[in-house]
Design a protein around this motif. Structure first.
Motif, PDB file in Angstrom:
ATOM      1  N   LEU A  57       0.843  -1.201   0.000  1.00 27.14           N
ATOM      2  CA  LEU A  57       0.000   0.000   0.000  1.00 27.14           C
ATOM      3  C   LEU A  57       0.876   1.249   0.000  1.00 27.14           C
ATOM      4  CD1 LEU A  57      -2.714   1.516   0.357  1.00 27.14           C
ATOM      5  CD2 LEU A  57      -2.423   1.246   2.819  1.00 27.14           C
ATOM      6  N   VAL A  58       1.846   1.285   0.896  1.00 29.32           N
ATOM      7  CA  VAL A  58       2.732   2.456   0.995  1.00 29.32           C
ATOM      8  C   VAL A  58       3.545   2.612  -0.293  1.00 29.32           C
ATOM      9  CG1 VAL A  58       4.766   3.366   2.192  1.00 29.32           C
ATOM     10  CG2 VAL A  58       2.895   2.346   3.503  1.00 29.32           C
ATOM     11  N   THR A  59       4.119   1.526  -0.764  1.00 32.72           N
ATOM     12  CA  THR A  59       4.951   1.590  -1.970  1.00 32.72           C
ATOM     13  C   THR A  59       4.168   2.175  -3.148  1.00 32.72           C
ATOM     14  OG1 THR A  59       6.207  -0.337  -1.237  1.00 32.72           O
ATOM     15  CG2 THR A  59       6.331   0.211  -3.580  1.00 32.72           C
ATOM     16  N   HIS A  60       2.977   1.620  -3.388  1.00 34.50           N
ATOM     17  CA  HIS A  60       2.238   2.034  -4.584  1.00 34.50           C
ATOM     18  C   HIS A  60       1.559   3.396  -4.410  1.00 34.50           C
ATOM     19  CE1 HIS A  60       3.111  -1.609  -6.751  1.00 34.50           C
ATOM     20  NE2 HIS A  60       2.816  -2.307  -5.663  1.00 34.50           N
ATOM     21  N   LEU A  61       1.118   3.694  -3.203  1.00 34.58           N
ATOM     22  CA  LEU A  61       0.509   5.011  -2.975  1.00 34.58           C
ATOM     23  C   LEU A  61       1.562   6.107  -3.145  1.00 34.58           C
ATOM     24  CD1 LEU A  61      -1.847   6.834  -2.094  1.00 34.58           C
ATOM     25  CD2 LEU A  61      -1.174   6.418   0.282  1.00 34.58           C
ATOM     26  N   HIS A  62       2.723   5.900  -2.550  1.00 37.89           N
ATOM     27  CA  HIS A  62       3.767   6.921  -2.651  1.00 37.89           C
ATOM     28  C   HIS A  62       4.290   7.035  -4.078  1.00 37.89           C
ATOM     29  CE1 HIS A  62       4.804   7.637   1.833  1.00 37.89           C
ATOM     30  NE2 HIS A  62       3.556   7.234   1.692  1.00 37.89           N
ATOM     31  N   GLN A  63       4.370   5.899  -4.759  1.00 37.49           N
ATOM     32  CA  GLN A  63       4.783   5.901  -6.165  1.00 37.49           C
ATOM     33  C   GLN A  63       3.775   6.671  -7.015  1.00 37.49           C
ATOM     34  OE1 GLN A  63       5.237   1.912  -7.562  1.00 37.49           O
ATOM     35  NE2 GLN A  63       6.943   2.437  -8.881  1.00 37.49           N
ATOM     36  N   PHE A  64       2.496   6.446  -6.734  1.00 38.47           N
ATOM     37  CA  PHE A  64       1.424   7.146  -7.457  1.00 38.47           C
ATOM     38  C   PHE A  64       1.565   8.658  -7.266  1.00 38.47           C
ATOM     39  CE2 PHE A  64      -2.775   9.162  -6.844  1.00 38.47           C
ATOM     40  CZ  PHE A  64      -3.274   9.077  -8.133  1.00 38.47           C
ATOM     41  N   ILE A  65       1.784   9.062  -6.021  1.00 35.62           N
ATOM     42  CA  ILE A  65       1.895  10.499  -5.732  1.00 35.62           C
ATOM     43  C   ILE A  65       3.127  11.084  -6.426  1.00 35.62           C
ATOM     44  CG2 ILE A  65       2.334  12.175  -3.881  1.00 35.62           C
ATOM     45  CD1 ILE A  65       0.608  10.298  -2.056  1.00 35.62           C
ATOM     46  N   SER A  66       4.254  10.384  -6.329  1.00 37.11           N
ATOM     47  CA  SER A  66       5.494  10.889  -6.924  1.00 37.11           C
ATOM     48  C   SER A  66       5.415  10.922  -8.444  1.00 37.11           C
ATOM     49  CB  SER A  66       6.681   9.995  -6.531  1.00 37.11           C
ATOM     50  OG  SER A  66       6.761   9.901  -5.150  1.00 37.11           O
ATOM     51  N   GLU A  67       4.941   9.842  -9.036  1.00 35.77           N
ATOM     52  CA  GLU A  67       4.969   9.746 -10.499  1.00 35.77           C
ATOM     53  C   GLU A  67       3.979  10.688 -11.167  1.00 35.77           C
ATOM     54  OE1 GLU A  67       4.589   5.682 -11.706  1.00 35.77           O
ATOM     55  OE2 GLU A  67       6.556   5.146 -10.901  1.00 35.77           O
ATOM     56  N   THR A  68       2.857  10.948 -10.491  1.00 33.59           N
ATOM     57  CA  THR A  68       1.878  11.872 -11.085  1.00 33.59           C
ATOM     58  C   THR A  68       2.231  13.318 -10.758  1.00 33.59           C
ATOM     59  OG1 THR A  68       0.493  11.598  -9.138  1.00 33.59           O
ATOM     60  CG2 THR A  68      -0.079  10.270 -11.062  1.00 33.59           C
ATOM     61  N   GLY A  69       3.111  13.530  -9.789  1.00 28.51           N
ATOM     62  CA  GLY A  69       3.423  14.897  -9.364  1.00 28.51           C
ATOM     63  C   GLY A  69       2.158  15.601  -8.910  1.00 28.51           C
ATOM     64  N   ILE A  70       1.337  14.869  -8.193  1.00 32.03           N
ATOM     65  CA  ILE A  70       0.010  15.379  -7.832  1.00 32.03           C
ATOM     66  C   ILE A  70       0.148  16.679  -7.014  1.00 32.03           C
ATOM     67  CG2 ILE A  70      -0.394  14.185  -5.601  1.00 32.03           C
ATOM     68  CD1 ILE A  70      -3.070  13.206  -7.143  1.00 32.03           C
ATOM     69  N   THR A  71      -0.705  17.660  -7.308  1.00 32.05           N
ATOM     70  CA  THR A  71      -0.608  18.953  -6.623  1.00 32.05           C
ATOM     71  C   THR A  71      -1.386  18.914  -5.312  1.00 32.05           C
ATOM     72  OG1 THR A  71      -2.599  19.856  -7.633  1.00 32.05           O
ATOM     73  CG2 THR A  71      -0.520  20.138  -8.860  1.00 32.05           C
ATOM     74  N   THR A  72      -1.088  19.871  -4.447  1.00 30.01           N
ATOM     75  CA  THR A  72      -1.796  19.965  -3.168  1.00 30.01           C
ATOM     76  C   THR A  72      -3.300  20.105  -3.408  1.00 30.01           C
ATOM     77  OG1 THR A  72       0.138  21.045  -2.237  1.00 30.01           O
ATOM     78  CG2 THR A  72      -1.919  21.294  -1.015  1.00 30.01           C
ATOM     79  N   GLU A  73      -3.651  20.901  -4.413  1.00 27.34           N
ATOM     80  CA  GLU A  73      -5.069  21.114  -4.705  1.00 27.34           C
ATOM     81  C   GLU A  73      -5.735  19.819  -5.194  1.00 27.34           C
ATOM     82  OE1 GLU A  73      -5.765  23.947  -7.794  1.00 27.34           O
ATOM     83  OE2 GLU A  73      -7.918  23.993  -7.445  1.00 27.34           O
ATOM     84  N   GLU A  74      -5.025  19.106  -6.064  1.00 24.51           N
ATOM     85  CA  GLU A  74      -5.582  17.835  -6.567  1.00 24.51           C
ATOM     86  C   GLU A  74      -5.747  16.820  -5.434  1.00 24.51           C
ATOM     87  OE1 GLU A  74      -3.809  17.820 -11.149  1.00 24.51           O
ATOM     88  OE2 GLU A  74      -2.565  17.105  -9.488  1.00 24.51           O
ATOM     89  N   TRP A  75      -4.788  16.807  -4.507  1.00 24.40           N
ATOM     90  CA  TRP A  75      -4.889  15.843  -3.398  1.00 24.40           C
ATOM     91  C   TRP A  75      -6.046  16.205  -2.476  1.00 24.40           C
ATOM     92  CZ3 TRP A  75      -3.846  11.147  -3.060  1.00 24.40           C
ATOM     93  CH2 TRP A  75      -3.775  10.475  -1.837  1.00 24.40           C
ATOM     94  N   MET A  76      -6.215  17.515  -2.258  1.00 19.43           N
ATOM     95  CA  MET A  76      -7.349  17.939  -1.424  1.00 19.43           C
ATOM     96  C   MET A  76      -8.672  17.596  -2.119  1.00 19.43           C
ATOM     97  SD  MET A  76      -8.274  18.896   1.417  1.00 19.43           S
ATOM     98  CE  MET A  76      -6.663  19.203   2.114  1.00 19.43           C
ATOM     99  N   ASN A  77      -8.711  17.767  -3.446  1.00 21.13           N
ATOM    100  CA  ASN A  77      -9.919  17.374  -4.197  1.00 21.13           C
ATOM    101  C   ASN A  77     -10.188  15.883  -4.024  1.00 21.13           C
ATOM    102  OD1 ASN A  77     -10.385  19.915  -5.183  1.00 21.13           O
ATOM    103  ND2 ASN A  77      -9.367  19.563  -7.154  1.00 21.13           N
ATOM    104  N   THR A  78      -9.122  15.087  -4.023  1.00 23.70           N
ATOM    105  CA  THR A  78      -9.267  13.631  -3.866  1.00 23.70           C
ATOM    106  C   THR A  78      -9.865  13.310  -2.498  1.00 23.70           C
ATOM    107  OG1 THR A  78      -7.318  13.329  -5.249  1.00 23.70           O
ATOM    108  CG2 THR A  78      -8.016  11.442  -3.950  1.00 23.70           C
ATOM    109  N   ILE A  79      -9.347  13.985  -1.483  1.00 23.56           N
ATOM    110  CA  ILE A  79      -9.851  13.733  -0.122  1.00 23.56           C
ATOM    111  C   ILE A  79     -11.312  14.175  -0.005  1.00 23.56           C
ATOM    112  CG2 ILE A  79      -9.620  14.522   2.285  1.00 23.56           C
ATOM    113  CD1 ILE A  79      -6.533  14.375   1.750  1.00 23.56           C
ATOM    114  N   GLN A  80     -11.612  15.314  -0.618  1.00 21.12           N
ATOM    115  CA  GLN A  80     -13.011  15.762  -0.574  1.00 21.12           C
ATOM    116  C   GLN A  80     -13.918  14.809  -1.348  1.00 21.12           C
ATOM    117  OE1 GLN A  80     -12.464  19.773  -1.894  1.00 21.12           O
ATOM    118  NE2 GLN A  80     -12.193  20.551   0.191  1.00 21.12           N
TER     119      GLN A  80
END
Ligand SMILES: [Fe+2]
Length: 326
Positions: A57-80
């Motif tokens: 879970l940690v490996t793939h979640l962190h890889q997903f975040i790093s590889e997509t270069g997800i922005t703070t706004e996009e991550w907040m949208n995901t949480i919402q």
């Protein structure tokens, strides 16, 4: 389904009692240290299986975040978005199952856990519309109220892989009405409709009256509907009948039958269709036969004949043991 429960607000801050780990954890002042520290922490889980799951879970979640270069706004949208998914759930609406379904997770878990073996009937996704209040029916009874769709008669045998009839198997079945709605989607649901529970007879035979299901949209009025819009995907499922079959000594089967010809068979929004589950309806234009089978208005009906083959508990265990070795 479980009732809604809202946790009471905390009255005081409470530690969970776990001591700081005796691990070399450098301060996480670089992105890669956050990941490596957390991977070390996954080793604290109580058994090997949990450690494997958390590590991946940690490996793939962190890889997903790093590889997509997800922005703070996009991550907040995901949480919402996930918050909305949770808030959309009610005792009769399960938006998280729907999310799992449209992301192919339900179908993938099912496919990996239920490989086709020894001629058994293949599985399909449960979907979010199962309820545990379907009425008990006798052979030949109707699961659908009169007027809820075009007449359909379903019959077949439940057998073991060696062809022996399985008596007293419990079949739970549910479907849409002719408008593409499950009863749980209606504003008023006094009693269950288009769903029922029945048992096979001594020869393993089952039969029931139903209506011809129609292809239907999975709910578009919630966050999962918004997600499909964002992805540019349709939200349709090909028409189908859901079936769950249980019998003493046999592995429980969750499956669905998909009539041929539906335009959404190949692009089912929840990836539930398997070739072996595509079935053919036969037109029966025989007034007397329709009445003999119990259809109140007579006329014509469609006939679906489908035999179900269950794996014994022993066959199932042997398959699981093989899967573990792979
Ligand atoms: Fe369905």
């Amino acid at each position: 389904m479980p009732e809604h429960t809202t946790p009471a607000p905390p009255t005081k801050a409470v530690s969970n009692g776990i001591a700081p780990p005796e691990l070399d954890l450098p301060y996480p002042d670089r992105p890669e240290i956050i990941t490596s520290n957390l991977l070390k922490l996954t080793e604290l889980a109580s058994d090997q299986r949990k450690r494997l799951i958390f590590k991946n879970l940690v490996t793939h979640l962190h890889q997903f975040i790093s590889e997509t270069g997800i922005t703070t706004e996009e991550w907040m949208n995901t949480i919402q978005f996930l918050t909305r998914v949770g808030k959309t759930c009610t005792p009769i609406r399960q938006e998280f199952i729907l999310l799992s379904d449209v992301l192919g997770a339900s179908a993938l878990v099912d496919a990996l856990n239920h490989p086709a073996v020894g001629g058994t009937t293949e599985s399909s996704v449960l979907g979010p519309f199962f309820t545990d209040d379907a009425p008990d029916l006798n052979a030949g009874d109707s699961i659908a109220s009169e007027g809820s769709g075009e007449y359909l008669f379903v019959e077949g045998y439940v057998r073991s892989t060696s062809g022996n009839p399985i008596a007293d198997a419990l079949i739970e079945t549910w479907e849409t009405d002719s408008h593409g709605f499950y009863d749980t989607q209606k504003a008023i649901r006094d009693i269950p409709d288009c769903r029922g529970r029945l048992r096979t007879d001594k020869d393993g035979k089952y039969s029931y009256r139903a209506v011809v299901p129609v292809s239907y949209p999975i709910p578009a009025d919630g966050p999962v509907g918004d997600l499909l819009q964002l992805m540019g995907r349709h939200n349709m499922r090909p028409n189908h009948l859901h079936l769950v079959i249980e019998a003493a000594g046999y592995h429980k089967l969750t499956t669905a039958l998909y009539p041929e010809g539906d335009q959404f068979l190949a692009s089912d929004a929840v990836f539930g269709v398997k070739k072996s589950l595509i079935v053919k309806f036969r037109d029966v234009n025989d007034e007397a036969e329709a009445r003999r089978r119990g259809f109140p208005k007579g006329g014509s009906f469609k006939l679906l004949e489908f035999d179900i083959v269950l794996a014994s508990k022993e066959e199932w265990s042997a398959t699981q043991a093989q899967l573990q070795k792979q």
